[in-house]
Design an enzyme around this catalytic site. Sequence first.
Site, PDB file in Angstrom:
ATOM      1  CG  HIS A   1      -1.803   3.664   4.452  1.00 58.42           C
ATOM      2  ND1 HIS A   1      -2.523   3.029   5.439  1.00 58.42           N
ATOM      3  CD2 HIS A   1      -1.306   2.687   3.654  1.00 58.42           C
ATOM      4  CE1 HIS A   1      -2.481   1.732   5.241  1.00 58.42           C
ATOM      5  NE2 HIS A   1      -1.744   1.496   4.169  1.00 58.42           N
TER       6      HIS A   1
ATOM      7  CD  GLU B   1      -4.365   9.979  15.750  1.00 59.54           C
ATOM      8  OE1 GLU B   1      -3.405  10.368  16.423  1.00 59.54           O
ATOM      9  OE2 GLU B   1      -5.534   9.964  16.182  1.00 59.54           O
TER      10      GLU B   1
ATOM     11  CB  SER C   1      -0.935   0.015   1.223  1.00 57.85           C
ATOM     12  OG  SER C   1      -0.187  -0.077   2.426  1.00 57.85           O
TER      13      SER C   1
END
Length: 433
Positions: free
Chosen positions: A371, A367, A190
């Site tokens: 990422h 939060e 990711s």
Amino acid sequence: MNLRNCFCISKKIRLLLFLTLPFFSTNAQRISSSYEFYFGENATTNIAYNETIGYGFDFNSAHQVILYKDGFTAPNPVYFSVKLPEGNYKVTLVLGNNQNTSTTTVKAESRRLMLNGIVTNNESTTKSFMVNVRSSKIDETKNIALKERELDDLNWDNKLTLEFLGNPAVRSIKITSIKNITSIFLAGDSTVTDQDLEPWASWGQYITSYFNDQVVIANYAYSGASLSSFKSSNRLDKILSQMQKGDYLFVEFGHNDAKQHGKGDGPWLNYTELLAEIVIKAREKGGIPVLLTPTQRRFFNENETLKPTHGEYPEAMRAIAKKLNVPLIDLTQLTTTLYESWGDEKSRQAFVQYPANTFPAQTEKLEDNTHFNNFGANEIALCVLQGIKDNNLTLTENITSSFQEYNPNKPNDSKDWNVPLSNRFESVKPDGN
């Protein structure tokens, strides 16, 4: 004549599109190598994208389009899509108008930044870049196993989509199929993948804006990926099926591998074995593998130093790089320096950390310490670019002048970040952490 929601195509191009209409079907055999779209006030066609004609303004954005004498502008992001088969395409844009100043930012597919803030003042300019259009098909018997969340991503539909933001002024779009070009394949999780929706972002979709049109980036990373799942989902097979001599394969894993605790799992077991396998297979195809240790998570100790969270995985990758003589970009070390240079509080501005109601339908605060937002993703991309230069890779000659040097000890400030947001959002965190 109502000039909104429309664009014009010259008679030549109108004929071209008519003659190649089978190209827009799933069984197309005849493929034109170039498509040109001209925009202006003499438009006679009111066009929004649909499958039948295979081109047009997409995602209900046609009503935003305002035509002027020789092009279009728009007060909000607009999308223009063309139905195309898998391949690499050179996109050439003529930007600007003769009436006023414009600032055009362009993203492609799943928010890959291609052009950032191109300013024209009562003039026109021509810009070009490369876009990889992909499908999940590998051969007649095998496909990439896409995750459910990916099925609606712009990266995996059957068209090339361009997004125009800022105060754009666009005169024409030319799309040309390019058969032979150096490809940079990306394999990762990711932190690498093209995040389809705001406010999530990854370095793989920002590094695109720093290369010239002599290379193309094909990003097969996906959220939640480990080395083993990347292989089992057939993404490595897909990359190898397309790789040509001289292509690059950038490999960054570690975030999700460290969570695996099955038989054979571990930094010095399957992780090391799979890294070696990828390196060997890429070299067998004539490719050039590059290993990248995983980006750090934003976890600080009380003394403002960063807390390592990847165990021995970065060291295992360093060992494989040394053993097999593979170029290494040590993102673990680079991002440690980067985050500590910002400090605990300021580093939050590089991650998806926002109060509730910052974005549409976002009722709770975000939060996330893994990422990146767009600013943070760009900073990581700058780290990767510096790693390319430090390793003296031949790709260095394809990096544009917009990048010079990057020092993670002196990172940029988010206050200076001005790339406009896309208008497609979600509050759900990407898979992986």
